[in-house]
Design a protein around this motif. Structure first.
Motif, PDB file in Angstrom:
ATOM      1  N   GLY A 157       0.962  -1.227  -0.139  1.00  0.00           N
ATOM      2  CA  GLY A 157      -0.211   0.309  -0.068  1.00  0.00           C
ATOM      3  C   GLY A 157       0.810   1.954  -0.010  1.00  0.00           C
ATOM      4  O   GLY A 157       2.010   1.142   0.079  1.00  0.00           O
ATOM      5  N   TYR A 158      -0.177   2.291   0.450  1.00  0.00           N
ATOM      6  CA  TYR A 158       0.913   3.641  -0.217  1.00  0.00           C
ATOM      7  C   TYR A 158       1.444   3.943   0.801  1.00  0.00           C
ATOM      8  O   TYR A 158       2.534   3.740   0.790  1.00  0.00           O
ATOM      9  CB  TYR A 158       0.326   4.625  -0.682  1.00  0.00           C
ATOM     10  N   LEU A 159       0.794   4.105   2.088  1.00  0.00           N
ATOM     11  CA  LEU A 159       1.703   4.575   3.129  1.00  0.00           C
ATOM     12  C   LEU A 159       2.568   3.574   4.225  1.00  0.00           C
ATOM     13  O   LEU A 159       3.781   3.353   4.026  1.00  0.00           O
ATOM     14  CB  LEU A 159       0.429   4.740   3.831  1.00  0.00           C
ATOM     15  N   ALA A 160       2.264   2.289   3.689  1.00  0.00           N
ATOM     16  CA  ALA A 160       3.374   1.648   3.875  1.00  0.00           C
ATOM     17  C   ALA A 160       4.348   1.297   3.087  1.00  0.00           C
ATOM     18  O   ALA A 160       5.354   1.327   3.542  1.00  0.00           O
ATOM     19  CB  ALA A 160       2.514  -0.047   3.668  1.00  0.00           C
ATOM     20  N   SER A 161       4.245   1.954   2.124  1.00  0.00           N
ATOM     21  CA  SER A 161       5.482   2.295   1.130  1.00  0.00           C
ATOM     22  C   SER A 161       6.629   2.848   1.816  1.00  0.00           C
ATOM     23  O   SER A 161       7.880   2.819   1.875  1.00  0.00           O
ATOM     24  CB  SER A 161       5.153   2.280  -0.635  1.00  0.00           C
ATOM     25  N   PHE A 162       5.814   4.273   2.179  1.00  0.00           N
ATOM     26  CA  PHE A 162       7.036   4.939   3.041  1.00  0.00           C
ATOM     27  C   PHE A 162       7.314   4.421   4.666  1.00  0.00           C
ATOM     28  O   PHE A 162       8.152   4.778   4.524  1.00  0.00           O
ATOM     29  CB  PHE A 162       5.639   6.298   2.803  1.00  0.00           C
ATOM     30  N   VAL A 163       6.475   4.405   4.993  1.00  0.00           N
ATOM     31  CA  VAL A 163       6.383   2.880   6.093  1.00  0.00           C
ATOM     32  C   VAL A 163       8.150   2.205   6.466  1.00  0.00           C
ATOM     33  O   VAL A 163       9.538   2.339   6.840  1.00  0.00           O
ATOM     34  CB  VAL A 163       5.811   2.826   6.592  1.00  0.00           C
ATOM     35  N   ILE A 164       8.206   1.730   5.137  1.00  0.00           N
ATOM     36  CA  ILE A 164       9.429   0.645   4.686  1.00  0.00           C
ATOM     37  C   ILE A 164      10.480   0.999   4.217  1.00  0.00           C
ATOM     38  O   ILE A 164      11.981   1.119   5.041  1.00  0.00           O
ATOM     39  CB  ILE A 164       8.292   0.073   3.487  1.00  0.00           C
ATOM     40  N   ILE A 186       7.894  -5.129  -3.042  1.00  0.00           N
ATOM     41  CA  ILE A 186       8.355  -4.815  -1.324  1.00  0.00           C
ATOM     42  C   ILE A 186       8.682  -5.008  -0.982  1.00  0.00           C
ATOM     43  O   ILE A 186       9.860  -4.055  -0.172  1.00  0.00           O
ATOM     44  CB  ILE A 186       7.120  -5.719  -0.560  1.00  0.00           C
ATOM     45  N   ARG A 187      10.006  -5.953  -1.958  1.00  0.00           N
ATOM     46  CA  ARG A 187      11.643  -5.901  -1.315  1.00  0.00           C
ATOM     47  C   ARG A 187      12.189  -5.586  -1.594  1.00  0.00           C
ATOM     48  O   ARG A 187      13.328  -4.437  -1.219  1.00  0.00           O
ATOM     49  CB  ARG A 187      12.091  -7.498  -1.652  1.00  0.00           C
ATOM     50  N   ARG A 188      11.662  -4.668  -3.712  1.00  0.00           N
ATOM     51  CA  ARG A 188      12.939  -3.421  -3.240  1.00  0.00           C
ATOM     52  C   ARG A 188      12.679  -2.199  -2.756  1.00  0.00           C
ATOM     53  O   ARG A 188      13.541  -1.995  -2.856  1.00  0.00           O
ATOM     54  CB  ARG A 188      12.347  -2.923  -5.045  1.00  0.00           C
ATOM     55  N   ALA A 302     -13.262   2.113  -3.671  1.00  0.00           N
ATOM     56  CA  ALA A 302     -12.696   0.430  -3.918  1.00  0.00           C
ATOM     57  C   ALA A 302     -11.450  -0.386  -3.382  1.00  0.00           C
ATOM     58  O   ALA A 302     -11.914  -1.391  -3.649  1.00  0.00           O
ATOM     59  CB  ALA A 302     -12.911   0.196  -5.945  1.00  0.00           C
ATOM     60  N   GLY A 303     -10.021   0.061  -2.952  1.00  0.00           N
ATOM     61  CA  GLY A 303      -8.933  -0.034  -2.724  1.00  0.00           C
ATOM     62  C   GLY A 303      -8.785  -0.474  -3.283  1.00  0.00           C
ATOM     63  O   GLY A 303      -8.186  -0.886  -4.307  1.00  0.00           O
ATOM     64  N   GLY A 304      -7.082  -1.109  -3.531  1.00  0.00           N
ATOM     65  CA  GLY A 304      -5.945  -2.000  -4.396  1.00  0.00           C
ATOM     66  C   GLY A 304      -5.409  -0.835  -4.701  1.00  0.00           C
ATOM     67  O   GLY A 304      -4.607  -1.442  -5.260  1.00  0.00           O
ATOM     68  N   LEU A 305      -5.600   0.536  -5.028  1.00  0.00           N
ATOM     69  CA  LEU A 305      -4.938   1.297  -5.673  1.00  0.00           C
ATOM     70  C   LEU A 305      -3.853   1.904  -5.020  1.00  0.00           C
ATOM     71  O   LEU A 305      -3.307   1.201  -3.583  1.00  0.00           O
ATOM     72  CB  LEU A 305      -5.333   3.272  -5.205  1.00  0.00           C
TER      73      LEU A 305
END
Length: 336
Positions: A157-164, A186-188, A302-305
């Motif tokens: 997800g978008y927020l999760a990507s920043f957090v990682i 996600i690994r990248r 709708a989610g999944g964006l």
């Protein structure tokens, strides 16, 4: 000037475009001519009435939106960081008399504003402040030392990507969940380990990290089902109000970006990282005109964006109405 307004809480069809008055910039403030404003899940909560109690002190119509980018239109004489014509991004609080970012002109404190990062378009910059600052706040709330293990739910997800990205820079070990097609991305972004999302994800985490992780940031809003993945005395944090008790000494904490509304240092940190190319996920999910804002809301619901839809306030009113209905990622600084 035009704004996307919420005359009453309800489904996306309640959204309308109205002409509203915008006050001059006061002490320490700037007025921004918005070129692009992101639509986030928090805007859905505003429009639907999910957070209606938070608007009890304000009269409709309401204006949602927490992210915007554009150019400085005017400044208070005391402003020392910006000049008219500067290209900027800003975080905006909708819960105020003049509302949020989904408008052609917005007035905000200069502390809530930063220059558009080098190598980013105005559109990409419009998706950076709110989620980036939320990620910074989440890591502060979690308060984990370098070497600790953090699970991030909704890993693609978008927020999760920043957090990682930010968690890895802070020296944390990161485990995230995702669909098989998402694991590589996600690994990248820096995750040390990726597990399959879905039912029994907590068990898969414990299989990978015996004893459980030190902390979980629940961007996917899994809730108590993820508690078994946390070690005794660990931390669970979420980006919503949460009243469940975790047990086993687990601390439950809430993350609110309103703590960062004038975090200039945070905005500049995000800008620097964006310039370095740390955020490879600033994707435009859709571009819509103000009159078609309901479509952006439906896409988010709708989610999944991956990325965010943008409301585009074009230079010449509706002259670019057909252009902005395309979707995809943009590059370069000028997209209008």
């Amino acid at each position: 000037m035009r704004a996307v307004v919420i005359p009453q809480f309800g489904d996306p069809d309640v959204l309308a475009v109205q002409s509203v008055t915008v006050r001059p910039a006061a002490a320490g403030e700037v007025r921004i001519r918005v070129r692009a404003a992101a639509v986030n899940p928090t805007d859905i909560a505003t429009r639907s009435g999910l957070v209606a109690a938070a608007y009890a002190d304000f009269a409709p119509p309401y204006i949602a939106g927490m992210d915007a980018a554009g150019t400085i239109e005017s400044v208070d004489p005391g402003v020392d960081r910006f000049r008219v014509g500067d290209t900027v991004m800003a975080i905006v609080m909708p819960r105020r008399p003049e509302g949020g970012a989904h408008a052609e002109l917005i007035v905000v404190p200069q502390a809530a504003v930063a220059p558009v990062p080098e190598n980013l378009s105005i559109e990409q910059a419009a998706m950076l402040p709110m989620n980036g600052l939320t990620a910074l706040e989440a890591l502060d709330v979690l308060d984990q030392p370098a070497g600790a293990t953090l699970m991030v739910t909704g890993g693609a997800g978008y927020l999760a990507s920043f957090v990682i990205v930010l968690a890895k820079r802070a020296g944390l070990r990161v485990i995230a969940d995702g669909n098989p097609a998402e694991h590589e991305a996600i690994r990248r972004r820096g995750a040390d380990l990726v597990v399959e999302r879905g039912e029994n994800v907590a068990r898969r985490v414990v299989d990978a990290v015996p004893g459980g992780v030190d902390a979980v940031l629940d961007t996917a809003l899994i809730g108590s089902d993820v508690f078994p993945a946390i070690r005794d005395g660990g931390v669970y944090a979420t980006v919503r109000t949460f009243r469940e008790q975790a047990g086993r000494g687990i601390s439950v904490r809430e993350v609110w970006v309103r703590a960062r509304l004038e975090d200039t240092a945070g905005l500049l940190e995000l800008s620097s990282l964006a310039t370095e190319g740390s955020f490879d996920f600033l994707d435009v999910a859709a571009r819509v005109t103000p009159e078609d804002a309901a479509r952006a809301h439906r896409l988010v619901e709708a989610g999944g964006l991956r990325g965010r839809p943008l409301i585009i306030f074009c230079k010449n009113g509706n002259m670019c109405s057909t252009q902005v209905k395309s979707s995809g990622t943009v590059g370069g600084r000028e997209t209008f």
